[in-house]
Design an enzyme around this catalytic site. Sequence first.
Site, PDB file in Angstrom:
ATOM      1  N   GLU A 108    -135.899   0.932 -42.645  1.00 24.36           N
ATOM      2  CA  GLU A 108    -134.879   0.876 -43.704  1.00 24.36           C
ATOM      3  C   GLU A 108    -133.990  -0.348 -43.543  1.00 24.36           C
ATOM      4  O   GLU A 108    -133.214  -0.675 -44.429  1.00 24.36           O
ATOM      5  CB  GLU A 108    -134.042   2.157 -43.690  1.00 24.36           C
ATOM      6  N   LYS A 109    -134.094  -1.025 -42.393  1.00 27.79           N
ATOM      7  CA  LYS A 109    -133.385  -2.293 -42.208  1.00 27.79           C
ATOM      8  C   LYS A 109    -133.721  -3.242 -43.364  1.00 27.79           C
ATOM      9  O   LYS A 109    -132.862  -3.923 -43.890  1.00 27.79           O
ATOM     10  CB  LYS A 109    -133.797  -2.909 -40.870  1.00 27.79           C
TER      11      LYS A 109
ATOM     12  N   HIS B 292    -138.320  -2.262 -33.923  1.00 25.86           N
ATOM     13  CA  HIS B 292    -139.775  -2.168 -34.064  1.00 25.86           C
ATOM     14  C   HIS B 292    -140.317  -0.996 -33.238  1.00 25.86           C
ATOM     15  O   HIS B 292    -141.197  -0.267 -33.680  1.00 25.86           O
ATOM     16  CB  HIS B 292    -140.453  -3.454 -33.565  1.00 25.86           C
TER      17      HIS B 292
HETATM   18  P1  AMP Z   1    -140.056  -7.792 -39.005  1.00 31.18           P
HETATM   19  O1  AMP Z   1    -140.788  -8.070 -37.734  1.00 31.18           O
HETATM   20  O2  AMP Z   1    -138.647  -8.268 -39.017  1.00 31.18           O
HETATM   21  O3  AMP Z   1    -140.849  -8.190 -40.223  1.00 31.18           O
HETATM   22  O4  AMP Z   1    -139.938  -6.207 -39.083  1.00 31.18           O
HETATM   23  C1  AMP Z   1    -141.080  -5.381 -39.006  1.00 31.18           C
HETATM   24  C2  AMP Z   1    -140.689  -3.980 -39.369  1.00 31.18           C
HETATM   25  O5  AMP Z   1    -139.689  -3.514 -38.457  1.00 31.18           O
HETATM   26  C3  AMP Z   1    -140.074  -3.865 -40.772  1.00 31.18           C
HETATM   27  O6  AMP Z   1    -140.539  -2.683 -41.407  1.00 31.18           O
HETATM   28  C4  AMP Z   1    -138.599  -3.791 -40.494  1.00 31.18           C
HETATM   29  O7  AMP Z   1    -137.869  -3.106 -41.487  1.00 31.18           O
HETATM   30  C5  AMP Z   1    -138.587  -3.022 -39.191  1.00 31.18           C
HETATM   31  N1  AMP Z   1    -137.334  -3.285 -38.474  1.00 31.18           N
HETATM   32  C6  AMP Z   1    -136.847  -4.504 -38.107  1.00 31.18           C
HETATM   33  N2  AMP Z   1    -135.637  -4.363 -37.513  1.00 31.18           N
HETATM   34  C7  AMP Z   1    -135.356  -3.032 -37.542  1.00 31.18           C
HETATM   35  C8  AMP Z   1    -134.247  -2.247 -37.105  1.00 31.18           C
HETATM   36  N3  AMP Z   1    -133.173  -2.802 -36.528  1.00 31.18           N
HETATM   37  N4  AMP Z   1    -134.303  -0.920 -37.286  1.00 31.18           N
HETATM   38  C9  AMP Z   1    -135.380  -0.339 -37.872  1.00 31.18           C
HETATM   39  N5  AMP Z   1    -136.456  -1.021 -38.301  1.00 31.18           N
HETATM   40  C10 AMP Z   1    -136.443  -2.350 -38.146  1.00 31.18           C
END
Ligand code: AMP
Length: 280
Positions: free
Chosen positions: A148-149, A37
């Site tokens: 891109e995760k 994040h």
């Molecule tokens: P989330 O809180 O899991 O919904 O993620 C919020 C944003 O952070 C989304 O756009 C995810 O793709 C990004 N994100 C989560 N984990 C990663 C990671 N390891 N690397 C890059 N972006 C991430």
Amino acid sequence: MQIEKRVDDVKAQVKAWRNEGLSVGLVPTMGYLHEGHKSLIDRAVQENDRVVVSIFVNPIQFGPTEDLASYPRDLKADALLCENAGAALVFAPEDGEMYAPDFSTFVDMSGVSDELCGKSRPIHFRGVCTVVNKLFNIVTPDRAYFGEKDAQQLAVIRRMVRDLNMNVTIVGCPIVRESDGLAKSSRNTYLSPEERKAALVLSQAIFAGKALVAAGETDGDRILDSMKAMISAEPLARIDYVEMVKWDTIEVHHKVDCPVLVAMAVFIGKTRLIDNFIWE
Ligand code: AMP
């Protein structure tokens, strides 16, 4: 840094920034923030005058048997990370602030959202598109940042913005990994020490698949078969899917003759983890 819980207060602040001629970046998250994040926030801070991070565990993107209730939450730690990264505002609404009891309007999509996670999580992308649309309407960002995760999510959001003529630039950011390769995820906290070791099989299969493509292999089935064999050798792992799709349309594809996304979802015990590589 401000922490706001009310939609109207966010709108008022953004309006004030707009009156000063400032640009605004948005990083939508579900909180329990980590380096992945932070990489999105860092990029947003570089490219915008003000950055809003939304922290909202969106109930309508979880299926009835999924982990909505147990999803990890820590607003204090999240706010600190955001402040240190240079965010101007954290938007952390309660469910009721986002969804009226008689809420009944959704953004639905077909095609890009049908395969991969769309297959195993049928209502997921409808919930994602709806909440991201709401966040765009509340924050009216110039740019919004996605990892891109969640590669299919990135493709889905790009399609929504194109199809609905939304005035926002979508910026995709690379996957951030632990030093041993595991993609960083808030859900990694569910893993026992034994499962944490087993979870390495995802990134190992991703690296192996990518190495095959780099060495000139173009046969999708051969690439996927070797990745699946690696994962199946781990007793704690159960494959949900390992697929190759066209990167822009997310249609199943069997040859590396255009930009492709090779994506997987794998259960390690009860925890469902995703990982991928994009070959352009
Ligand atoms: P989330 O809180 O899991 O919904 O993620 C919020 C944003 O952070 C989304 O756009 C995810 O793709 C990004 N994100 C989560 N984990 C990663 C990671 N390891 N690397 C890059 N972006 C991430």
